[in-house]
Design an enzyme around this catalytic site. Structure first.
Site, short mmCIF file in Angstrom:
data_model
loop_
_atom_site.label_atom_id
_atom_site.label_comp_id
_atom_site.label_asym_id
_atom_site.label_seq_id
_atom_site.Cartn_x
_atom_site.Cartn_y
_atom_site.Cartn_z
N HIS A 91 33.42 51.97 53.04
CA HIS A 91 32.01 51.69 52.74
C HIS A 91 31.34 51.01 53.94
O HIS A 91 31.88 50.04 54.48
CB HIS A 91 31.89 50.76 51.52
CG HIS A 91 32.13 51.46 50.23
ND1 HIS A 91 31.79 50.92 49.02
CD2 HIS A 91 32.68 52.68 49.94
CE1 HIS A 91 32.11 51.75 48.04
NE2 HIS A 91 32.66 52.83 48.58
N TYR B 213 25.58 44.38 44.17
CA TYR B 213 25.59 42.99 43.68
C TYR B 213 24.20 42.71 43.12
O TYR B 213 23.21 42.89 43.82
CB TYR B 213 25.87 42.02 44.81
CG TYR B 213 27.30 41.97 45.30
CD1 TYR B 213 27.76 42.86 46.28
CD2 TYR B 213 28.19 41.03 44.82
CE1 TYR B 213 29.06 42.81 46.74
CE2 TYR B 213 29.50 40.96 45.28
CZ TYR B 213 29.92 41.86 46.24
OH TYR B 213 31.23 41.78 46.70
N PRO C 219 35.35 35.23 43.09
CA PRO C 219 35.49 36.59 43.64
C PRO C 219 34.19 37.21 44.16
O PRO C 219 34.21 38.30 44.70
CB PRO C 219 36.04 37.39 42.46
CG PRO C 219 35.77 36.59 41.26
CD PRO C 219 35.69 35.17 41.68
N LYS D 88 37.05 37.68 48.68
CA LYS D 88 37.91 37.08 49.70
C LYS D 88 39.33 36.81 49.24
O LYS D 88 40.21 36.57 50.06
CB LYS D 88 37.29 35.75 50.18
CG LYS D 88 36.01 35.93 50.95
CD LYS D 88 36.20 36.78 52.20
CE LYS D 88 34.90 37.31 52.73
NZ LYS D 88 35.04 38.71 53.23
N TYR E 91 31.21 39.06 55.22
CA TYR E 91 31.67 39.95 54.15
C TYR E 91 32.72 40.94 54.68
O TYR E 91 33.72 41.21 54.02
CB TYR E 91 30.49 40.72 53.55
CG TYR E 91 30.83 41.46 52.27
CD1 TYR E 91 31.16 42.81 52.28
CD2 TYR E 91 30.84 40.79 51.05
CE1 TYR E 91 31.51 43.48 51.12
CE2 TYR E 91 31.16 41.46 49.87
CZ TYR E 91 31.49 42.80 49.91
OH TYR E 91 31.83 43.46 48.75
P1 FAS Z 1 48.92 36.42 42.76
O1 FAS Z 1 48.40 35.58 41.63
O2 FAS Z 1 48.43 37.81 42.93
O3 FAS Z 1 50.51 36.55 42.64
C1 FAS Z 1 51.31 35.43 42.28
C2 FAS Z 1 52.55 35.97 41.60
O4 FAS Z 1 53.44 34.87 41.36
C3 FAS Z 1 52.24 36.58 40.24
O5 FAS Z 1 52.76 37.88 40.17
C4 FAS Z 1 52.93 35.64 39.25
O6 FAS Z 1 53.46 36.33 38.14
C5 FAS Z 1 54.04 35.05 40.11
N1 FAS Z 1 54.53 33.74 39.63
C6 FAS Z 1 53.77 32.70 39.22
N2 FAS Z 1 54.56 31.65 38.88
C7 FAS Z 1 55.86 32.06 39.08
C8 FAS Z 1 57.13 31.45 38.91
N3 FAS Z 1 57.24 30.19 38.45
N4 FAS Z 1 58.24 32.16 39.23
C9 FAS Z 1 58.13 33.42 39.71
N5 FAS Z 1 56.96 34.07 39.89
C10 FAS Z 1 55.83 33.39 39.58
N6 FAS Z 1 40.03 38.54 44.15
C11 FAS Z 1 39.08 39.35 44.65
O7 FAS Z 1 38.90 39.39 45.87
N7 FAS Z 1 38.32 40.13 43.80
C12 FAS Z 1 38.49 40.12 42.43
O8 FAS Z 1 37.80 40.80 41.70
C13 FAS Z 1 39.50 39.29 41.89
N8 FAS Z 1 39.73 39.27 40.53
C14 FAS Z 1 40.71 38.43 40.03
C15 FAS Z 1 40.98 38.38 38.64
C16 FAS Z 1 41.95 37.50 38.13
C17 FAS Z 1 42.24 37.46 36.63
C18 FAS Z 1 42.66 36.65 39.00
C19 FAS Z 1 43.68 35.67 38.45
C20 FAS Z 1 42.41 36.71 40.37
C21 FAS Z 1 41.45 37.61 40.90
N9 FAS Z 1 41.18 37.70 42.27
C22 FAS Z 1 40.23 38.51 42.80
C23 FAS Z 1 41.93 36.95 43.21
C24 FAS Z 1 43.23 37.71 43.46
O9 FAS Z 1 42.95 38.97 43.94
C25 FAS Z 1 44.05 36.85 44.35
O10 FAS Z 1 43.31 36.38 45.46
C26 FAS Z 1 45.30 37.54 44.83
O11 FAS Z 1 45.97 38.04 43.70
C27 FAS Z 1 46.12 36.51 45.59
O12 FAS Z 1 47.38 37.02 45.74
P2 FAS Z 1 48.66 36.07 45.62
O13 FAS Z 1 48.41 34.83 46.39
O14 FAS Z 1 49.80 36.93 45.96
O15 FAS Z 1 48.71 35.58 44.10
C1 PHB Z 2 36.22 44.74 42.86
O1 PHB Z 2 36.02 45.92 43.20
O2 PHB Z 2 37.08 44.40 42.01
C2 PHB Z 2 35.40 43.65 43.51
C3 PHB Z 2 34.56 43.96 44.56
C4 PHB Z 2 33.81 42.95 45.15
C5 PHB Z 2 33.92 41.65 44.67
C6 PHB Z 2 34.78 41.34 43.62
C7 PHB Z 2 35.53 42.35 43.03
O3 PHB Z 2 33.18 40.67 45.24
#
Ligand code: FAS
Ligand code: PHB
Length: 394
Positions: free
Chosen positions: A76, A205, A297, A301, A388
């Site tokens: 994009h 957005y 989010p 980032k 961004y």
């Molecule tokens: P993660 O949370 O992805 O991974 C951590 C892992 O550790 C998980 O699989 C968990 O099961 C495991 N874990 C935890 N405790 C443990 C233990 N005691 N023993 C073993 N394993 C354990 N970011 C965006 O940019 N856009 C979004 O739209 C967006 N939506 C999100 C929605 C939700 C519900 C959440 C929670 C986050 C969202 N994020 C979003 C942020 C997300 O993308 C994170 O930045 C990204 O997953 C970060 O990756 P990790 O640091 O690997 O953590």
């Molecule tokens: C998504 O595609 O999940 C998305 C894109 C942009 C954002 C957050 C989530 O700022």
């Protein structure tokens, strides 16, 4: 079978941070064990982030994880900001040296990393939960974990907490060594994944008097959409038709109200908050990704920051383990935190500008002025484009 083990680096968590760190250390010839409390199926199907920055996409490709992303990811060159019924395109690539974002679901990155690791047979244990970490300040910390095979432990040279916002690593550090900074926003995001061809080419957005809306996508047949809702909202108050009706209302412009609708195949509500844990280290325990920082989010980032952390951490661990050179490791936390605070600032800026405040009309006046500034001032738009598209790599 997971018996009592010994390795160089134990990685807690198989999200983007843990899996990519494991891969980067494998490329450096470092032995690692990844322990993940959830099942492989759960981790691969968990719908989260969607936008990959320009520099992060290049890094994933150069690390050997980019083939499917390049083939299936959507490139994009702009985004739309929509308010007061009018759409304004931010021409990201024109404003920032031709650079673009890639829309490619986090769960696809995770699948690609798991396939890689299982391909070369490095230890990756699912359904195994880390319950404690001990000996942080000794030369060989120990991770205790539980799985269907019972309790066991792994001793390592280093442990990296990549266990997200509700993990065990941060909690294993004695009080007084880590500081937690937090901001909670007065809204959450209700997100849906729908089998519905997007009717927009680029992300939209939207700031509407009724609240925030975001129109994203995962493929030519799958849309990813979000609504800003009250922080105490629950999914059962939002049946499909209410979700679609609210999305149509908020995303409507003077010319169109058309958004592709279809079966909702995944839905969830995510609270909006900012968290920073400092320092991102205690002895031989390092922190990376959401374990160390959470960003709202709106700035897209979260996953990009997680990748940026491990891009710095992998060579630092390799130098410490290969050459007993801890200089990079000593710099890891400070260097990462400078980037993390920049991402917190940008994510807060985007969040406040696009979400009407529920009670503070002065704040709403200020935020509307900020939003108009992006549209009226090229230098402001250029600054937004740079942050961004590539914040995590500069
Ligand atoms: P993660 O949370 O992805 O991974 C951590 C892992 O550790 C998980 O699989 C968990 O099961 C495991 N874990 C935890 N405790 C443990 C233990 N005691 N023993 C073993 N394993 C354990 N970011 C965006 O940019 N856009 C979004 O739209 C967006 N939506 C999100 C929605 C939700 C519900 C959440 C929670 C986050 C969202 N994020 C979003 C942020 C997300 O993308 C994170 O930045 C990204 O997953 C970060 O990756 P990790 O640091 O690997 O953590
Ligand atoms: C998504 O595609 O999940 C998305 C894109 C942009 C954002 C957050 C989530 O700022």
């Amino acid at each position: 079978m997971l018996g009592a083990e010994r390795t160089q680096v134990v990685i807690v968590g198989a999200g983007p941070a843990g899996l990519l760190l494991g891969h980067l250390l494998h490329l450096e010839g470092i032995d690692t064990i990844i322990v993940e409390r959830r099942s492989q199926e759960y981790v691969e199907e968990r719908v989260r982030a969607g936008v990959i920055e320009w520099g992060i996409a290049n890094f994933l490709e150069s690390s050997g994880v980019g083939t499917r992303m390049r083939a299936e990811g959507l490139v994009h060159h702009g985004i739309e900001l929509r308010f007061e019924g009018v759409s304004h395109r931010i021409a990201l690539s024109e404003l920032y040296e031709g650079r673009a974002i890639t829309v490619y679901g986090q769960q696809e990155v995770v699948k690609d990393l798991i396939a890689l690791r299982q391909g070369y047979g490095a230890p990756l244990h699912f359904d195994a939960e880390v319950t404690s970490i001990e000996g942080h300040t000794t030369d060989h910390p120990t991770v205790r974990l539980t799985s269907d095979d019972g309790e066991t432990s792994i001793t390592a040279d280093y442990v990296v907490g990549c266990d997200g916002s509700h993990g065990a690593a941060v909690g294993s550090v004695p009080p007084g060594y880590l500081r937690r900074y937090e901001r909670v926003y007065p809204f959450s995001w209700l997100g849906i994944l729908a089998e519905a061809p997007p009717t927009t080419e680029e992300l939209i957005y939207c700031r509407h008097a009724r609240g925030f809306a975001l129109y994203s996508m995962r493929s030519p047949t799958r849309s990813r959409l979000y609504l800003g809702v009250r922080p105490d909202e629950t999914l059962d108050a939002w049946p499909d038709d209410r979700i679609w009706e609210e999305l149509v209302t908020r995303l409507a412009t003077d010319h169109t109200a058309d958004i592709g609708q279809g079966p909702i195949i995944e839905r969830g509500i995510t609270p909006m908050r900012s968290v920073v844990i400092a320092p991102m280290r205690y002895g031989r325990l390092l922190l990376a990704g959401d374990a160390a920082h959470i960003v709202p989010p709106t700035g897209a980032k979260g996953m990009n920051l997680a990748v940026a952390d491990v891009r710095l951490l992998a060579p630092a661990l390799a130098a410490a383990l290969g050459d007993h050179d801890e200089r990079l490791l000593k710099e890891y936390s400070d260097q990462s935190l400078r980037r993390v605070w920049r991402a917190e600032e940008f994510s807060t800026y985007m969040t406040q500008m696009l979400h009407p405040h529920p009670s503070d009309d002065f704040e709403n006046g200020v935020q509307m002025a900020r939003l108009r500034q992006v549209i009226e001032s090229e230098s402001t738009a250029r600054s937004l484009a740079r942050n961004y598209v590539n914040l995590s790599s500069v």
